[in-house]
Design an enzyme around this catalytic site. Structure first.
Site, short mmCIF file in Angstrom:
data_model
loop_
_atom_site.label_atom_id
_atom_site.label_comp_id
_atom_site.label_asym_id
_atom_site.label_seq_id
_atom_site.Cartn_x
_atom_site.Cartn_y
_atom_site.Cartn_z
N ASP A 1 -10.07 13.50 -8.86
CA ASP A 1 -9.20 13.15 -7.34
C ASP A 1 -10.07 11.87 -6.81
O ASP A 1 -10.91 11.56 -7.12
CB ASP A 1 -9.18 14.14 -6.66
CG ASP A 1 -10.44 14.83 -5.96
OD1 ASP A 1 -11.40 14.16 -5.60
OD2 ASP A 1 -10.50 16.02 -6.00
N LEU A 2 -9.44 11.41 -5.44
CA LEU A 2 -9.88 10.31 -4.82
C LEU A 2 -11.44 10.27 -4.79
O LEU A 2 -11.92 9.39 -4.73
CB LEU A 2 -9.03 10.20 -3.56
CG LEU A 2 -9.40 8.88 -2.67
CD1 LEU A 2 -8.92 7.50 -3.54
CD2 LEU A 2 -8.72 9.00 -1.20
#
Length: 243
Positions: free
Chosen positions: A106-107
Site C-alpha cells: 500500500d501507499l
C-alpha cells in the site's frame, strides 16, 4: 489440431498485464483478433491469429524474468491511479521492460516488491497454494504484549473479516515504540495495519523484507535488481517447465 490458449493467458504471458486485467481490457473492447473486436475472454487463440491490443500487436514473448524492487513509501502499486497519485511504474528505470508487480504494497508501506515481465508467473506467485511466506519488519506504537502476539498464530477475525495465521515476534521495545518481525502466507488488503490497530498498536512503519526465498537485502529505496536466470530456475524450475 492445436486448440490454442485462452486469449487472456496469451496476453499475460506476453507481459502486457495480468490475466484478470486482460479480461477487463477485452470487455472494454480494446482487443482485436483477426480484425474483429473481441467481446468475450472465453476465446482461444494460436500463433496463427493476429492479435491487436489498443491497435498494437502483442510484443514478442520473452523468457520469464524477475526483478527485486525496493518500493519507497508514497507510491501506489498500480499502472494508473484514479486519484492522480504517483505510481511505482512512473519511477522505475527507463531501461526496464514493461513489468507487472507480484502482489502489492500500500501507499505507506515500503520494501520488497517482485516485478516480472510474465503475467502467468505473477499469477502463480500470488496464489495461496504457492505457500511462500512474506516477512516484514514492523514498527508499532505502544507497549507490546508478547502473549497477545502468540494469539495471532491462530488467526483473528475483525469486523467480520477473518485473517489467517500470523507469526509475530517482538524484537525490541524502546519507550512507547516497538519493532516486530512478522510473517504470513496470504495477506489481505492492509491486513497487518488492521490487525495491529485492533490489538491497540498502530503501525508507524512497515517494511517487507522477503517474499518466499527472495530477500530485500541491501537494496535502497527505488533500487531494482535483476534475479539471475540460474536462481530463477532453481526456485521456479517446475513452473517454468510447464510454460
Amino acid at each position: 489440431m492445436d486448440k490454442g490458449d485462452r486469449i487472456a493467458k496469451v496476453m499475460a504471458r506476453a507481459g502486457l498485464c495480468s490475466r484478470r486485467d486482460a479480461e477487463v481490457w477485452i470487455r472494454e473492447g480494446r482487443v482485436k483478433v483477426d480484425g474483429k473486436i473481441l467481446e468475450s475472454p472465453a476465446f482461444c487463440v494460436t500463433s496463427q491469429n493476429r492479435i491487436l491490443v489498443d491497435g498494437k500487436p502483442l510484443p514478442h514473448t520473452e523468457s520469464a524474468r524477475l526483478w527485486l524492487y525496493y518500493k519507497p513509501k508514497g507510491l501506489v502499486t498500480t499502472h494508473k491511479d484514479e486519484k492522480g497519485r504517483p505510481t511505482i511504474f512512473e519511477s522505475l528505470p527507463k531501461d526496464l521492460p514493461r513489468v507487472i508487480s507480484i502482489g502489492r504494497l500500500d501507499l505507506n508501506s515500503e520494501g520488497l516488491l517482485l516485478l516480472t515481465n510474465d503475467g502467468e508467473l505473477a499469477r502463480h506467485l500470488e496464489l495461496p497454494s504457492t505457500a511462500w511466506i512474506r516477512k516484514y519488519r514492523v514498527r508499532v506504537h505502544g507497549k507490546v504484549d508478547a502473549e497477545k502476539l502468540l494469539t495471532l498464530e491462530k488467526g483473528v477475525t475483525i469486523e467480520g473479516i477473518h485473517y489467517g495465521p500470523i507469526q509475530a515476534t517482538l524484537d525490541r521495545q524502546k519507550g512507547d515504540n516497538a519493532w516486530l518481525t512478522v510473517g504470513l502466507q496470504e495477506g489481505k488488503n492492509r491486513e497487518l495495519r488492521r490487525v495491529f490497530e485492533f490489538l491497540g498498536w498502530p503501525v508507524m512503519r512497515l517494511i517487507r523484507i522477503s517474499y518466499g526465498p527472495f530477500q530485500l537485502g541491501p537494496l535502497k529505496p527505488g533500487e531494482v535488481k535483476s534475479v539471475a536466470p540460474r536462481i530463477l530456475k532453481d526456485q521456479l524450475g517446475s513452473f517454468l517447465k510447464k510454460k
